[in-house]
Scaffold this motif. Sequence first.
Motif, mmCIF file in Angstrom:
data_model
loop_
_atom_site.group_PDB
_atom_site.id
_atom_site.type_symbol
_atom_site.label_atom_id
_atom_site.label_comp_id
_atom_site.label_asym_id
_atom_site.label_seq_id
_atom_site.Cartn_x
_atom_site.Cartn_y
_atom_site.Cartn_z
ATOM 1 N N LEU A 1 7.303 0.586 -2.777
ATOM 2 C CA LEU A 1 8.462 0.518 -2.599
ATOM 3 C C LEU A 1 8.893 1.799 -1.506
ATOM 4 C CD1 LEU A 1 8.363 -0.770 -5.407
ATOM 5 C CD2 LEU A 1 10.530 -0.038 -5.909
ATOM 6 N N ILE A 2 9.803 1.379 -0.643
ATOM 7 C CA ILE A 2 10.097 2.339 0.589
ATOM 8 C C ILE A 2 11.522 2.377 0.619
ATOM 9 C CG2 ILE A 2 9.825 3.387 2.695
ATOM 10 C CD1 ILE A 2 7.203 1.655 2.798
ATOM 11 N N TYR B 1 4.123 2.534 -6.412
ATOM 12 C CA TYR B 1 4.328 3.669 -5.909
ATOM 13 C C TYR B 1 5.657 3.748 -5.108
ATOM 14 C CZ TYR B 1 3.330 8.100 -3.540
ATOM 15 O OH TYR B 1 3.413 9.618 -3.267
ATOM 16 N N ILE B 2 6.528 4.726 -5.368
ATOM 17 C CA ILE B 2 7.905 4.545 -4.720
ATOM 18 C C ILE B 2 7.843 5.822 -3.586
ATOM 19 C CG2 ILE B 2 10.328 5.148 -4.897
ATOM 20 C CD1 ILE B 2 9.660 3.797 -7.685
ATOM 21 N N ILE C 1 -3.614 5.730 2.486
ATOM 22 C CA ILE C 1 -4.307 6.086 1.306
ATOM 23 C C ILE C 1 -4.054 5.123 0.297
ATOM 24 C CG2 ILE C 1 -4.380 7.785 -0.511
ATOM 25 C CD1 ILE C 1 -3.464 10.013 1.723
ATOM 26 N N ILE C 2 -2.987 4.726 -0.048
ATOM 27 C CA ILE C 2 -2.505 3.829 -1.018
ATOM 28 C C ILE C 2 -3.037 2.234 -0.715
ATOM 29 C CG2 ILE C 2 -0.619 2.690 -2.433
ATOM 30 C CD1 ILE C 2 0.940 5.424 -1.727
ATOM 31 N N LYS C 3 -2.927 1.973 0.549
ATOM 32 C CA LYS C 3 -3.406 0.602 0.796
ATOM 33 C C LYS C 3 -2.566 -0.624 -0.019
ATOM 34 C CE LYS C 3 -7.806 2.027 2.598
ATOM 35 N NZ LYS C 3 -8.343 3.161 1.759
ATOM 36 N N PRO C 4 -1.265 -0.664 0.082
ATOM 37 C CA PRO C 4 -0.468 -1.722 -0.924
ATOM 38 C C PRO C 4 -0.789 -3.052 -0.070
ATOM 39 C CG PRO C 4 1.016 -0.517 0.486
ATOM 40 C CD PRO C 4 -0.386 0.303 0.729
ATOM 41 N N LYS C 5 -0.548 -3.885 -1.004
ATOM 42 C CA LYS C 5 -0.759 -5.274 -0.674
ATOM 43 C C LYS C 5 0.740 -5.738 -0.391
ATOM 44 C CE LYS C 5 -4.905 -6.456 -2.909
ATOM 45 N NZ LYS C 5 -5.435 -6.269 -4.228
ATOM 46 N N ILE C 6 1.771 -5.400 -1.108
ATOM 47 C CA ILE C 6 3.082 -5.935 -0.721
ATOM 48 C C ILE C 6 3.960 -4.295 -0.749
ATOM 49 C CG2 ILE C 6 5.079 -6.952 -1.869
ATOM 50 C CD1 ILE C 6 3.184 -8.830 -3.505
ATOM 51 N N VAL C 7 4.709 -4.489 0.164
ATOM 52 C CA VAL C 7 5.750 -3.284 0.507
ATOM 53 C C VAL C 7 7.180 -4.047 0.384
ATOM 54 C CG1 VAL C 7 6.637 -1.630 2.032
ATOM 55 C CG2 VAL C 7 4.115 -2.016 2.021
ATOM 56 N N ILE C 8 8.025 -3.324 -0.601
ATOM 57 C CA ILE C 8 9.298 -3.671 -0.803
ATOM 58 C C ILE C 8 10.427 -2.551 0.037
ATOM 59 C CG2 ILE C 8 11.251 -4.141 -2.192
ATOM 60 C CD1 ILE C 8 8.525 -5.834 -2.665
ATOM 61 N N CYS C 9 10.910 -3.110 1.026
ATOM 62 C CA CYS C 9 11.857 -2.009 1.671
ATOM 63 C C CYS C 9 13.189 -2.217 0.897
ATOM 64 C CB CYS C 9 12.020 -2.436 3.201
ATOM 65 S SG CYS C 9 10.627 -2.260 4.172
#
Length: 187
Positions: free
Chosen positions: A38-39, A78-79, A111-119
């Motif tokens: 999450l960003i 991760y936020i 580093i994290i390599k997320p599959k989904i990013v929530i803006c």
Amino acid sequence: MTLDELEIKCKGCTACELCNGRTNLVFGVGKKDADIMLIGEGPGENEDLQGQPFVGRSGQLLDKFLDSVDLSRNKNVYIANMVKCRPPKNRDPKPEEQEQCIKWLREQFKIIKPKIVICVGRISAQRLIDKDFRVTKQHGEFIDKNGTLFMGTYHPAAILRNPNNKELAFGDWLKVRDKIEELGIEI
């Protein structure tokens, strides 16, 4: 490089004026290899004081949304934020401040390599998805960017100001849950 090493480097950052007013750097929190990231836009007063993102009233609402779809900052997401230091009076981070800070977010992402990013909110969605992104029209839509799915949703602070959007935001989190299941991501 690890997230911990990157955070130590980031704590020494003086690339923009925001560093002058910070109490604490707000680097990020959560699972260090999370599939879901999450960003948000930037730290507010509570975040600056505690050194963690989304810890005030909007953070409590975000935690409720996460919990409703079996996600948690403590176990499987991760936020982070677009900027790591609090803008004065909680104003939106300026484009030049985002530009100075984006390198830290890019490194976190690598580093994290997320599959989904929530803006979470307009600022991060316009920077990371599309400069013309409109949360009110495009929330809940997944956009594939180089193999990572991005979605924009309402910022919890905006929902606190306008509770009529709470149901729409909750629908976005249900779409996240469905996408996690569709992709077979273990949470």
